[in-house]
Design an enzyme around this catalytic site. Structure first.
Site, short mmCIF file in Angstrom:
data_model
loop_
_atom_site.label_atom_id
_atom_site.label_comp_id
_atom_site.label_asym_id
_atom_site.label_seq_id
_atom_site.Cartn_x
_atom_site.Cartn_y
_atom_site.Cartn_z
N MET A 30 0.83 -1.31 -0.02
CA MET A 30 0.00 -0.06 0.00
C MET A 30 0.92 1.21 -0.02
O MET A 30 0.50 2.29 0.31
CB MET A 30 -1.06 0.00 1.33
CG MET A 30 -2.00 -1.27 1.03
SD MET A 30 -3.48 -1.05 2.18
CE MET A 30 -2.84 -0.61 3.78
N GLY A 31 2.16 0.98 -0.41
CA GLY A 31 3.18 2.25 -0.49
C GLY A 31 3.67 2.77 0.94
O GLY A 31 3.57 1.81 1.97
N HIS A 37 9.43 -3.41 3.52
CA HIS A 37 9.23 -3.60 1.77
C HIS A 37 10.30 -4.19 0.91
O HIS A 37 10.16 -4.91 0.15
CB HIS A 37 8.39 -2.35 1.50
CG HIS A 37 7.06 -2.12 2.03
ND1 HIS A 37 7.01 -1.04 2.86
CD2 HIS A 37 6.02 -2.90 2.16
CE1 HIS A 37 5.72 -1.07 3.10
NE2 HIS A 37 5.13 -2.19 2.81
N GLN A 153 -2.88 -12.11 7.85
CA GLN A 153 -3.05 -11.73 6.30
C GLN A 153 -2.42 -13.02 5.70
O GLN A 153 -2.97 -13.33 4.59
CB GLN A 153 -2.33 -10.36 6.06
CG GLN A 153 -2.15 -10.24 4.71
CD GLN A 153 -1.73 -8.55 4.41
OE1 GLN A 153 -2.88 -7.88 4.38
NE2 GLN A 153 -0.77 -8.48 4.04
O1 PAF Z 1 0.11 -5.77 3.67
C1 PAF Z 1 -0.38 -4.90 3.03
O2 PAF Z 1 0.23 -3.87 2.65
C2 PAF Z 1 -1.75 -4.95 2.22
O3 PAF Z 1 -2.89 -5.57 2.98
C3 PAF Z 1 -2.09 -5.54 0.90
C4 PAF Z 1 -1.46 -6.99 1.12
C5 PAF Z 1 -0.90 -4.77 -0.16
C6 PAF Z 1 -3.21 -5.42 0.51
O4 PAF Z 1 -3.80 -4.42 0.04
#
Ligand code: PAF
Length: 281
Positions: A30-31, A37, A153
């Site tokens: 999500m930036g 990341h 998630q």
């Molecule tokens: O982990 C995240 O940043 C978000 O939940 C994802 C996996 C990009 C989905 O929007």
């Protein structure tokens, strides 16, 4: 690095990469990118020949009153950093094109999405599964990389991928932490300097609980109670502290190598999540 907003353009680049014999790696984000990341981008680089990073603040996974509007957005800065990190393509879909105005199809992953985060944020994992499912269909990656910091998630996406036969191999990256233990998160940017200092006590409580398990404790209730006391003692308000089987997200009745301690707390107005695996596999 190529930057693309349009789906047909994205698909053309994916076709070209496949035609030149490269496998496709996807890192959905999500930036507001940080070192966590970038470690996922490096993993994707190792596992695939053409690395695509998507940046999309997905409205579907935020409930009313959450931080959708406030969520940090800095696509230009993120793209520059991704270029330096060696990504091949950044996909920046436009929300109005990604979800048509009468969009009405969602993915619900029952069971595994219901406890923990799912109980506190109803609908959140429906939003996550739907956006990740759509990204899998749009990008058609061979490999997709996610971070273990978002433990539930990962469990939800793993189950969805298996149940719906997405031909994608999932690779999970370890949580990247600040020197004082705080797990990297885009939401750490919300913390005031005093809150940031106190936030280190979050991971400290989880590490202490893990140490107790390594010293022989195997009762989930004892571990949950100890972690809860430490977190409350640090002045956090607690959403949940659960010892879980990390593949099913069920509360564990005994601690073994498939067990994690996962928690969500609030420091002032900022909500943070973190987890530790209690025993090595
Ligand atoms: O982990 C995240 O940043 C978000 O939940 C994802 C996996 C990009 C989905 O929007």
């Amino acid at each position: 690095m190529i930057a693309v907003k349009d789906l047909s353009e994205l698909r053309a680049h994916v076709r070209d990469a496949c035609a030149s014999g490269r496998t496709i790696g996807l890192v959905p984000t999500m930036g507001a990118l940080h070192a966590g990341h970038f470690s996922l981008v490096r993993l994707a680089r190792r596992e695939s020949g053409f690395v695509i990073v998507s940046i999309f603040v997905n409205p579907l996974q935020f409930a009313a009153g959450e931080d959708f509007e406030r969520y940090p957005r800095r696509a230009d800065e993120d793209s520059e950093m991704l270029d330096r990190e060696g990504a091949d393509l950044v996909y920046l879909p436009d929300a109005s094109q990604f979800y048509s105005p009468d969009f009405s199809t969602t993915i619900e992953v029952a069971g595994v999405s219901e406890g923990g985060e799912g109980a506190v944020r109803p609908g959140h994992f429906r939003g996550v599964a739907t956006v990740v499912g759509k990204l899998f269909l749009q990008v058609a990656p061979d490999v997709a990389v996610f971070g273990r910091k978002d433990l539930q998630q990962v469990a939800v996406i793993r189950r969805m991928t298996r149940d719906l036969d997405f031909p994608v191999r999932l690779v999970i990256g370890e949580t990247v932490r600040e020197p004082d233990g705080l797990a990297l998160s885009s939401r750490n940017a919300y913390l005031s300097p005093a809150e940031r200092q106190r936030a280190a006590l979050f991971s400290k409580a989880l590490f202490e609980a893990r140490d107790r398990v390594r010293a022989g404790e195997r009762d989930p209730q004892v571990i949950e109670r100890a972690a809860r006391q430490a977190l409350a003692g640090a002045g956090f308000s607690i959403d949940y502290v659960d010892v879980l089987e990390w593949e099913t997200m069920r509360r564990a009745t005994r601690i073994d190598s498939g067990t994690a301690l996962a928690a969500a707390i609030r420091v002032g107005k900022t909500r943070l999540i973190d987890n530790v695996l209690l025993l090595e596999r």
